[in-house]
Design a protein around this motif. Structure first.
Motif, PDB file in Angstrom:
ATOM      1  N   CYS A 194       6.075 -18.592  38.116  1.00 54.94           N
ATOM      2  CA  CYS A 194       7.206 -18.469  37.253  1.00 54.94           C
ATOM      3  C   CYS A 194       7.519 -16.963  36.851  1.00 54.94           C
ATOM      4  O   CYS A 194       7.422 -16.683  35.493  1.00 54.94           O
ATOM      5  N   PRO A 195       7.449 -16.092  37.868  1.00 58.77           N
ATOM      6  CA  PRO A 195       7.767 -14.583  37.357  1.00 58.77           C
ATOM      7  C   PRO A 195       8.737 -14.149  36.485  1.00 58.77           C
ATOM      8  O   PRO A 195       9.925 -14.823  36.653  1.00 58.77           O
ATOM      9  N   HIS A 196       8.200 -13.451  35.359  1.00 58.65           N
ATOM     10  CA  HIS A 196       9.522 -13.010  34.449  1.00 58.65           C
ATOM     11  C   HIS A 196       9.838 -11.570  34.832  1.00 58.65           C
ATOM     12  O   HIS A 196      10.985 -11.138  34.113  1.00 58.65           O
ATOM     13  N   ASP A 197       9.391 -10.969  35.787  1.00 54.81           N
ATOM     14  CA  ASP A 197       9.704  -9.584  36.293  1.00 54.81           C
ATOM     15  C   ASP A 197      10.854  -9.434  37.255  1.00 54.81           C
ATOM     16  O   ASP A 197      11.501  -8.616  37.546  1.00 54.81           O
ATOM     17  N   ILE A 198      11.482 -11.000  37.417  1.00 54.82           N
ATOM     18  CA  ILE A 198      12.742 -10.964  38.392  1.00 54.82           C
ATOM     19  C   ILE A 198      14.013 -10.703  37.622  1.00 54.82           C
ATOM     20  O   ILE A 198      14.040 -11.209  36.331  1.00 54.82           O
ATOM     21  N   LYS A 199      14.646  -9.653  37.755  1.00 54.44           N
ATOM     22  CA  LYS A 199      15.666  -9.069  37.098  1.00 54.44           C
ATOM     23  C   LYS A 199      17.121  -9.681  36.993  1.00 54.44           C
ATOM     24  O   LYS A 199      17.836  -9.488  36.107  1.00 54.44           O
ATOM     25  N   PHE A 200      17.335 -10.745  38.021  1.00 53.65           N
ATOM     26  CA  PHE A 200      18.397 -11.525  37.952  1.00 53.65           C
ATOM     27  C   PHE A 200      17.728 -12.974  38.217  1.00 53.65           C
ATOM     28  O   PHE A 200      17.330 -13.188  39.075  1.00 53.65           O
ATOM     29  N   ILE A 201      18.222 -14.174  37.193  1.00 56.25           N
ATOM     30  CA  ILE A 201      17.847 -15.340  37.427  1.00 56.25           C
ATOM     31  C   ILE A 201      19.227 -16.223  37.094  1.00 56.25           C
ATOM     32  O   ILE A 201      19.842 -15.974  36.324  1.00 56.25           O
ATOM     33  N   ASN A 202      19.402 -16.887  38.226  1.00 55.57           N
ATOM     34  CA  ASN A 202      20.519 -17.736  37.975  1.00 55.57           C
ATOM     35  C   ASN A 202      21.888 -17.232  37.774  1.00 55.57           C
ATOM     36  O   ASN A 202      22.736 -17.612  37.098  1.00 55.57           O
ATOM     37  N   GLY A 203      21.855 -15.871  38.617  1.00 57.00           N
ATOM     38  CA  GLY A 203      23.050 -15.102  38.762  1.00 57.00           C
ATOM     39  C   GLY A 203      23.549 -14.419  37.213  1.00 57.00           C
ATOM     40  O   GLY A 203      24.274 -13.609  37.261  1.00 57.00           O
ATOM     41  N   GLU A 204      22.495 -14.269  36.419  1.00 52.67           N
ATOM     42  CA  GLU A 204      22.459 -13.560  35.266  1.00 52.67           C
ATOM     43  C   GLU A 204      21.500 -12.495  35.023  1.00 52.67           C
ATOM     44  O   GLU A 204      20.139 -12.621  35.478  1.00 52.67           O
ATOM     45  N   ALA A 205      21.613 -11.572  34.331  1.00 54.10           N
ATOM     46  CA  ALA A 205      20.531 -10.218  34.063  1.00 54.10           C
ATOM     47  C   ALA A 205      19.577 -11.076  33.374  1.00 54.10           C
ATOM     48  O   ALA A 205      19.741 -11.650  32.391  1.00 54.10           O
ATOM     49  N   ASN A 206      18.033 -10.844  33.554  1.00 53.35           N
ATOM     50  CA  ASN A 206      17.143 -11.238  32.716  1.00 53.35           C
ATOM     51  C   ASN A 206      16.748 -10.378  31.535  1.00 53.35           C
ATOM     52  O   ASN A 206      15.547  -9.848  31.524  1.00 53.35           O
ATOM     53  N   LEU A 207      17.619  -9.772  30.965  1.00 52.69           N
ATOM     54  CA  LEU A 207      17.383  -8.696  30.109  1.00 52.69           C
ATOM     55  C   LEU A 207      17.226  -9.040  28.678  1.00 52.69           C
ATOM     56  O   LEU A 207      16.674  -8.046  27.774  1.00 52.69           O
ATOM     57  N   LEU A 208      17.254 -10.134  28.165  1.00 53.06           N
ATOM     58  CA  LEU A 208      16.754 -10.587  26.908  1.00 53.06           C
ATOM     59  C   LEU A 208      15.528 -10.598  26.631  1.00 53.06           C
ATOM     60  O   LEU A 208      14.574 -11.047  27.550  1.00 53.06           O
TER      61      LEU A 208
END
Length: 456
Positions: A194-208
């Motif tokens: 369940c990596p958290h370093d993936i910068k886009f998940i489900n078409g959205e930036a994982n920046l929160l």
């Protein structure tokens, strides 16, 4: 896998972008594979590989301004997850020049450190493609998967991995309209960590809640992880190897948050089995089976065969056993047998093996809790994507694969010793500076009926 791949680039910013840039044309390196049957032999498939989008240059649409630099997102281009996806584009890749990825015929070589004209790249991950826009999907039940590998140039602390993950064939493009890049640009990764370093998940930036990594100046982690079932067919260097199924309680790529990601003390409370049920010959009590000059001699190339056996020998039957054998210098080598007090002499991964191993090692049987062979079998039947990678480990120095781990346990305790590498080995700064030219070569990929992909 125990940790997702981390990399350091000095000038290029890397991220999982959702739009498509035009600065570099995307051209997938060809990598022939074969499909085999017992009756008809093997036929060649026109397959190729694509670089994972987390490695690619992410910049503003129509320009060259980085959307992500170092450990930080550009707050103007990326004020929130959806705006970032709209503003940023994912570009094509110079596979050999920037990433050290080369292919010839049926052979793929992944180089560890590549110094390109604008950057120094560390590691890589690619996926096998059926077409220019679709990953090749493998339905593995009642089949075998075979490949040749050369790990002679992989020292302690590195992992040349070949594994399957339950990604979408189109990289999530049809599910998430904001994802304009799709499989052609390597989007949609997930795994059982369940990596958290993936910068886009489900078409959205994982920046929160994005937090910079404390050990990699170009890496970080966001609020969300991305989970799915994972079958590690091959995690290895020249010193140790393991194959490991990781079931999950969900089907397909799933964005996680909080407890369901299984982070830290919640490791066994998440939706995936991060530990998996591994067969590592060294860990299972045979310290002379695999390695330099060993029975499976890592000084030269060899063939790895993995068979996914069902209870009724059909593609829809219940997964019963995951069996391994090797071929080297024309000789078939059966897998080693476990030699652990209190355990039978197992030589493959079964439900009974997993239960006995967890008991003998004093480990939590999260494999069973997350559905074991039932859930893993469902993923193998549905279809999984083939990933190939080379990486070093900022989280645990790869000690979980090739040394004694955890460090707070006596190496003489069953299950702690996993390989002959020193517990001081595997530090990314050391591996990157001392072994920049390390590499792994995968070749001769075959998939088909059990007994059809190798000569006995």
């Amino acid at each position: 896998m125990i940790s997702t791949l981390l990399l350091s680039l000095s000038l290029l910013s890397l991220a999982r972008g959702q739009n498509v840039g035009t600065n570099t044309a995307e051209s997938h390196p060809q990598l022939r594979s074969q499909t085999c049957t017992k009756s008809g032999g093997c036929s060649t498939q026109s397959t190729s590989v694509v670089l994972d989008s987390n490695w690619r240059w992410l910049h503003n649409n129509g320009g060259s301004t980085n959307c992500y630099t170092g450990n930080a997102w550009d707050s103007t281009l990326c004020p929130d997850p959806t705006t970032c996806a709209k503003n940023c584009a994912l570009d094509g890749a110079d596979y050999p020049g920037t990433y050290g990825i080369t292919s010839t015929g049926d052979a793929l070589t992944l180089k560890f450190v590549t110094k390109g004209p604008y950057s120094t790249n560390i590691g890589s991950r690619v996926y096998l493609m059926a077409s220019d826009t679709q990953y090749k999907m493998f339905q593995l039940k009642n089949k075998e998967f075979t490949f040749d590998v050369d790990v002679s140039n992989l020292p302690c602390g590195l992992n040349g991995a070949l594994y399957f993950v339950e990604m979408d064939a189109d990289g999530g493009m049809s599910k998430y309209p904001s994802n304009k890049a799709g499989a052609k640009y390597g989007t949609g990764y997930c795994d059982a960590q369940c990596p958290h370093d993936i910068k886009f998940i489900n078409g959205e930036a994982n920046l929160l809640d994005w937090t910079p990594s404390g050990s990699d100046k170009n890496a970080g982690s966001g609020r969300y992880g991305t989970c799915c079932q994972e079958m590690d067919v091959w995690e290895a260097n020249s010193m140790a190897t393991a194959y490991t199924p990781h079931p999950c309680t969900v089907s397909g790529p799933t964005r996680c948050e909080g407890t369901q990601c299984g982070d830290g003390s919640d490791r066994h409370n998440g939706i995936c089995d991060k530990d998996g049920c591994d067969f590592n010959s060294y860990r299972m009590g045979n310290q002379t089976f695999y390695g330099k000059g060993a029975t499976v001699n890592t000084n030269s190339k060899f063939t790895v065969v993995t068979q996914f056996i069902t209870a009724d020998n059909t593609a829809t039957g219940a997964l019963k056993e995951i069996r391994r054998l090797y071929v080297q210098n024309g000789k078939v080598i059966q897998n080693s047998k476990s030699n652990i007090a209190g355990m039978s002499a197992y030589d493959s991964v079964t439900e009974n093996f997993c239960a006995a191993q967890k008991t003998a090692f004093g480990d939590t049987n999260d494999f069973k809790a997350k559905g074991g062979f039932t859930n893993m079998g469902n993923a193998l039947q549905k279809g999984m994507v083939l990933a190939l990678s080379i990486w070093d480990d900022h989280a645990a120095q790869m000690l979980w694969l090739d040394s004694s781990y955890p460090l707070d346990k006596d190496p003489s305790q069953p299950g702690v010793a996993r390989g002959a590498c020193a517990t001081t080995s595997g530090k990314p700064s050391d591996v990157e500076s001392q072994s920049p030219n390390a590499s792994v070569t995968f070749s001769n990929i075959k998939f088909g009926d059990i007994g059809s992909t190798y000569s006995s």
